[in-house]
Scaffold this motif. Structure first.
Motif, PDB file in Angstrom:
ATOM      1  N   ASN A 158       0.925  -1.111  -0.056  1.00 35.57           N
ATOM      2  CA  ASN A 158      -0.057  -0.109   0.079  1.00 35.57           C
ATOM      3  C   ASN A 158       0.846   1.269   0.152  1.00 35.57           C
ATOM      4  O   ASN A 158       0.331   2.415  -0.078  1.00 35.57           O
ATOM      5  CB  ASN A 158      -1.008   0.088   1.207  1.00 35.57           C
ATOM      6  CG  ASN A 158      -1.974  -1.033   1.141  1.00 35.57           C
ATOM      7  OD1 ASN A 158      -2.112  -1.504   0.018  1.00 35.57           O
ATOM      8  ND2 ASN A 158      -2.902  -1.017   2.086  1.00 35.57           N
ATOM      9  N   ALA A 159       2.304   0.953  -0.134  1.00 31.77           N
ATOM     10  CA  ALA A 159       3.221   2.236   0.196  1.00 31.77           C
ATOM     11  C   ALA A 159       2.493   3.304   1.166  1.00 31.77           C
ATOM     12  O   ALA A 159       2.573   4.399   1.075  1.00 31.77           O
ATOM     13  CB  ALA A 159       3.136   3.003  -1.204  1.00 31.77           C
ATOM     14  N   GLU A 160       2.356   2.573   2.536  1.00 30.40           N
ATOM     15  CA  GLU A 160       2.322   3.455   3.680  1.00 30.40           C
ATOM     16  C   GLU A 160       3.168   3.018   4.895  1.00 30.40           C
ATOM     17  O   GLU A 160       3.791   2.045   4.781  1.00 30.40           O
ATOM     18  CB  GLU A 160       0.653   3.038   4.105  1.00 30.40           C
ATOM     19  CG  GLU A 160       0.291   1.762   4.635  1.00 30.40           C
ATOM     20  CD  GLU A 160      -1.074   1.349   4.636  1.00 30.40           C
ATOM     21  OE1 GLU A 160      -1.838   2.120   4.498  1.00 30.40           O
ATOM     22  OE2 GLU A 160      -1.492   0.239   4.734  1.00 30.40           O
ATOM     23  N   LEU A 161       3.093   3.921   5.931  1.00 32.48           N
ATOM     24  CA  LEU A 161       3.880   3.760   6.971  1.00 32.48           C
ATOM     25  C   LEU A 161       5.335   3.458   6.517  1.00 32.48           C
ATOM     26  O   LEU A 161       5.880   2.359   7.300  1.00 32.48           O
ATOM     27  CB  LEU A 161       3.424   2.469   7.927  1.00 32.48           C
ATOM     28  CG  LEU A 161       1.831   2.557   8.301  1.00 32.48           C
ATOM     29  CD1 LEU A 161       1.616   1.277   9.121  1.00 32.48           C
ATOM     30  CD2 LEU A 161       1.480   3.630   9.036  1.00 32.48           C
ATOM     31  N   TRP A 162       5.819   4.474   5.841  1.00 33.41           N
ATOM     32  CA  TRP A 162       7.221   4.213   5.334  1.00 33.41           C
ATOM     33  C   TRP A 162       8.166   4.687   6.245  1.00 33.41           C
ATOM     34  O   TRP A 162       7.877   5.117   7.411  1.00 33.41           O
ATOM     35  CB  TRP A 162       7.407   4.893   3.923  1.00 33.41           C
ATOM     36  CG  TRP A 162       6.837   6.330   4.057  1.00 33.41           C
ATOM     37  CD1 TRP A 162       7.150   7.410   4.944  1.00 33.41           C
ATOM     38  CD2 TRP A 162       6.228   6.684   3.053  1.00 33.41           C
ATOM     39  NE1 TRP A 162       6.288   8.419   4.587  1.00 33.41           N
ATOM     40  CE2 TRP A 162       5.713   7.967   3.629  1.00 33.41           C
ATOM     41  CE3 TRP A 162       5.344   6.471   2.121  1.00 33.41           C
ATOM     42  CZ2 TRP A 162       4.798   8.959   2.890  1.00 33.41           C
ATOM     43  CZ3 TRP A 162       4.274   7.250   1.155  1.00 33.41           C
ATOM     44  CH2 TRP A 162       4.330   8.720   1.570  1.00 33.41           C
ATOM     45  N   GLY A 163       9.535   4.510   6.014  1.00 32.63           N
ATOM     46  CA  GLY A 163      10.498   4.918   6.985  1.00 32.63           C
ATOM     47  C   GLY A 163      10.830   6.297   6.934  1.00 32.63           C
ATOM     48  O   GLY A 163      10.733   7.167   6.166  1.00 32.63           O
ATOM     49  N   ARG A 164      11.981   6.759   7.801  1.00 32.71           N
ATOM     50  CA  ARG A 164      12.624   8.162   7.783  1.00 32.71           C
ATOM     51  C   ARG A 164      13.187   8.184   6.504  1.00 32.71           C
ATOM     52  O   ARG A 164      13.971   7.159   5.929  1.00 32.71           O
ATOM     53  CB  ARG A 164      13.341   8.130   8.861  1.00 32.71           C
ATOM     54  CG  ARG A 164      12.585   8.232  10.281  1.00 32.71           C
ATOM     55  CD  ARG A 164      13.442   8.770  11.576  1.00 32.71           C
ATOM     56  NE  ARG A 164      12.522   8.461  12.574  1.00 32.71           N
ATOM     57  CZ  ARG A 164      11.575   9.412  13.125  1.00 32.71           C
ATOM     58  NH1 ARG A 164      11.640  10.450  12.851  1.00 32.71           N
ATOM     59  NH2 ARG A 164      11.020   9.174  14.311  1.00 32.71           N
ATOM     60  N   PRO A 165      13.861   9.380   6.165  1.00 34.08           N
ATOM     61  CA  PRO A 165      14.824   9.579   5.008  1.00 34.08           C
ATOM     62  C   PRO A 165      16.158   8.797   5.454  1.00 34.08           C
ATOM     63  O   PRO A 165      16.716   8.950   6.490  1.00 34.08           O
ATOM     64  CB  PRO A 165      15.043  11.064   4.901  1.00 34.08           C
ATOM     65  CG  PRO A 165      13.767  11.603   5.842  1.00 34.08           C
ATOM     66  CD  PRO A 165      13.414  10.660   6.649  1.00 34.08           C
ATOM     67  N   SER A 166      16.575   8.414   4.159  1.00 40.31           N
ATOM     68  CA  SER A 166      18.171   7.499   4.291  1.00 40.31           C
ATOM     69  C   SER A 166      18.767   7.576   3.221  1.00 40.31           C
ATOM     70  O   SER A 166      18.168   7.707   2.095  1.00 40.31           O
ATOM     71  CB  SER A 166      17.697   6.190   4.960  1.00 40.31           C
ATOM     72  OG  SER A 166      18.704   5.427   4.857  1.00 40.31           O
ATOM     73  N   ASP A 167      20.092   7.335   3.376  1.00 43.59           N
ATOM     74  CA  ASP A 167      21.034   7.279   2.283  1.00 43.59           C
ATOM     75  C   ASP A 167      21.619   5.601   2.104  1.00 43.59           C
ATOM     76  O   ASP A 167      22.521   5.380   1.371  1.00 43.59           O
ATOM     77  CB  ASP A 167      22.015   8.161   2.003  1.00 43.59           C
ATOM     78  CG  ASP A 167      22.946   7.986   3.176  1.00 43.59           C
ATOM     79  OD1 ASP A 167      22.313   7.241   4.479  1.00 43.59           O
ATOM     80  OD2 ASP A 167      23.828   8.928   3.339  1.00 43.59           O
TER      81      ASP A 167
END
Length: 296
Positions: A158-167
């Motif tokens: 569903n592309a929901e509850l994603w994470g924090r920005p990261s590299d």
């Protein structure tokens, strides 16, 4: 420029049909709930049919009682999960829009609320049928990780509850992300941790494997409450860990609190998910201690 992964082309709907002008759709999220409940139910039925796994070589429930309990659990998950979301995450909004509380199709379920709903349903059911509560709790704890695994995979689809920005090399660009919580990023969209997959791995695969190993190899069901304690403890630790990589709920984010902490002080704090998981760790330790030191 950072090389990132693009979110796979996944449709949240498996299929949709139109009947008399009304459209009905089966979504991956609904299928995840169904799969988790059915697999958990069949697993518990299989275990109660092996009486030697349980205290005094006697299962706490019959297969028929497991089927009856299933209805109570479904109601506990749905009602508790929805009310938990309303109370824990958006009480102000639903206080002014109470007619939207039953609108489950708009999304919004909380695991901790669902867990409380299941616990209440289990207590009521075991008291009604004179079933030992701790052993019944162990049975549900065995089934829970499967539901968590499928549920978190559905969150990913569903592309929901994603994470924090990261590299990190596996960081992913999610559709619909406006990058409003990406400080320091000069391009939109930004890449994020796929934290849904972290949770599926820890709360589903790892915790489920540990529980099954304890049940099948260490006779853990002989100590009522032990497996339930392992589940509470394992979930609490796993959820607190993943919250470091998961984007905080938007209602807690503000210019003064960019990390979205529910409680914070001097730049540090705890997210709502971490705050709600601490009692589970305490409860898990209490269950484990009681199971290990109580007399049979």
């Amino acid at each position: 420029m950072q090389a990132v992964l693009q979110f796979p082309d996944l449709d949240p709907e498996i299929f949709a049909i139109s009947v008399l002008g009304l459209e009905f759709a089966l979504r991956w999220y609904a299928l995840a709930y169904i799969a988790g409940i059915v697999i958990g139910w069949r697993l518990v039925v299989m275990l109660v049919n092996h009486a030697k796994l349980w205290p005094e070589n006697r299962a706490p429930m019959t297969a028929a009682q497991v089927e009856q309990l299933l209805t109570w659990i479904i109601l506990g998950v749905i009602l508790g999960g929805r009310l938990g979301f309303v109370i824990f995450y958006k009480p102000g909004y639903y206080l002014s829009h109470p007619w939207e509380i039953p609108m489950l199709w708009h999304g919004g379920m909380a695991f901790h609320g669902g867990l409380l709903g299941v616990m209440l349903a289990l207590i009521m059911f075991t008291r009604k049928h004179d079933i030992p509560l701790l052993s019944a709790s162990d049975a549900l704890a065995i089934a829970a990780p499967q539901g968590l695994l499928f549920g978190r995979l559905a969150n990913f689809i569903n592309a929901e509850l994603w994470g924090r920005p990261s590299d990190v090399p596996w960081a992913m660009v999610f559709p619909g992300d406006l990058a409003q919580f990406c400080p320091g990023w000069d391009q939109v969209p930004c890449a994020r941790h796929p934290s849904q997959l972290y949770e599926a791995t820890l709360e589903g695969l790892v915790l489920g494997a540990v529980i099954l190993w304890l049940v099948l190899r260490r006779d853990a069901l002989k100590r009522p409450g032990f497996i339930a304690g392992v589940f509470f403890l394992g979930y609490g630790i796993g959820r607190i860990f993943v919250e470091f990589f998961r984007q905080a709920d938007f209602q807690f984010v503000s210019p003064d609190n960019p990390m979205g902490y529910a409680v914070h002080w001097q730049g540090a704090g705890l997210t709502q998910g971490q705050l709600l998981s601490i009692p589970l760790i305490v409860l898990g330790l209490a269950f484990i201690a009681t199971a290990r030191f109580r007399r049979t």
